[in-house]
Enzyme design. Sequence first.
Site, short mmCIF file in Angstrom:
data_model
loop_
_atom_site.label_atom_id
_atom_site.label_comp_id
_atom_site.label_asym_id
_atom_site.label_seq_id
_atom_site.Cartn_x
_atom_site.Cartn_y
_atom_site.Cartn_z
N THR A 200 119.18 39.97 18.86
CA THR A 200 119.49 40.31 17.61
C THR A 200 120.48 41.65 17.91
OG1 THR A 200 118.75 41.69 15.52
CG2 THR A 200 117.38 41.81 17.51
N SER B 78 113.14 49.43 14.51
CA SER B 78 112.03 49.00 14.07
C SER B 78 111.04 48.77 15.31
CB SER B 78 112.01 47.81 13.16
OG SER B 78 112.34 46.70 13.58
N TYR C 194 109.68 45.93 15.56
CA TYR C 194 110.19 44.39 15.79
C TYR C 194 111.47 44.49 16.50
CZ TYR C 194 113.70 40.83 15.04
OH TYR C 194 114.67 39.81 15.06
N HIS C 195 112.30 45.25 16.26
CA HIS C 195 113.68 45.51 17.06
C HIS C 195 113.33 45.82 18.50
CE1 HIS C 195 115.65 45.33 13.07
NE2 HIS C 195 116.44 44.40 13.71
N LYS D 34 112.27 43.03 20.80
CA LYS D 34 113.48 42.18 21.06
C LYS D 34 114.02 42.74 22.36
CE LYS D 34 114.64 39.03 18.77
NZ LYS D 34 113.97 37.56 18.59
#
Length: 394
Positions: free
Chosen positions: A144, A180, A182-183, A186
């Site tokens: 991302t 975040s 989430y990031h 990644k």
Amino acid sequence: MKILIAGVDGYLGWSLAQHLTARGHKVAGVDNFSRRVWVEEMGSWSAIPICLMKERLPAFKKRFGRELRFWEGDLRDYDLVERVFREFQPDAVVHLGECPSAPYSMMSAKHAAFVQTNNIVGTLNLIFAMRDICPQAHLVKLGTMGEYGTPPVDIPEGFFDAEFRGKKYPKAVFPRQAGSWYHWSKVHSSNNIMFACKIWGLRATDIMQGVVFGTRIDAMGNDKQLLTRLDFDQAFGTAINRFCCQAVIGHPLTPFGKGHQKRGFLPLRDSMQCLTLALENPSRNGEYRVFNQFEEVYDITELALKIKKVAGGLGLPVEVRNLENPRKEMEEHYYNPDHRHLLDLGYRPTHDIETEMEVMLLDLMKCRDRIEAKKDVLIPDVQWDGRREKVRFV
């Protein structure tokens, strides 16, 4: 080419399976249907009705004349991953099987731990299976653009030539500034894949994708059983998709804060084109490469105003009203990422953004009742400071 798609039931995965099959590739997929569960947990559903996999697979075979081989299971289960690899022997693996939501990861300690564990362990299992069973396979991993954050300098494609105290460091990894849990998951997976390429000679392409929007690709035709999902809740509904759903029910379009966050965007059909270019032009043995994948950079308010214009042309009067920002992020900032690699491989945008918005709005107008039934999810309540409290209009 034999291509395995992890996360084949999702927004991108189901679309990609059709796009690749239409190009003559042999495609298989694995999924545990978590996306459906997560969206239900958020109190929502797909704006576009989608079929169960047991209904999708016969429709797929009828449309394309070949079966989509499918395994149901969790990528965190290494025995399952190993079995899939041994039975299918893929030439390429597309990894879309992660939880793709910043807000979901910020809801609680439980959600943060789940997102990190799910995403990191699933990726590790895939690269170990590649090492042991299909070491010549090419991994295309969906990263991302959010891994980079919004630094005050130009963003290269993964690497840059650095200089420190007079010494030059070619091909240094560009710093990550994720926003975040989430990031950060990644980022960790990107690092693990880069390390696997270095020590095992695997080959991988890490796709730093911008925000995808759109309701369809050409390969779907007019078969309702082949349509992909489109989410509009705070956790899984991305900006343009959410704004278009708001527009069709007369809800204000809701940029966060000042609304001048800049991001890279691309239509769903262009995401398919770019992923296919990466697959059909694989990296070399031992090579970890990074592609920044987006069409153009847009200001969020600029997009909202475009949707307002297109919606007005379809007889849908809407207004733009900013919400308090539940996130901790810069609302006005410099943003200039490079995306030369895919253009060099032949990427050509297929539609201008307003044409794609019109296609979306016409599709979503048919689903107005479904969106209206879940309109409460359009106002976020997941705050980056840990509260669960609906934000207000500013």
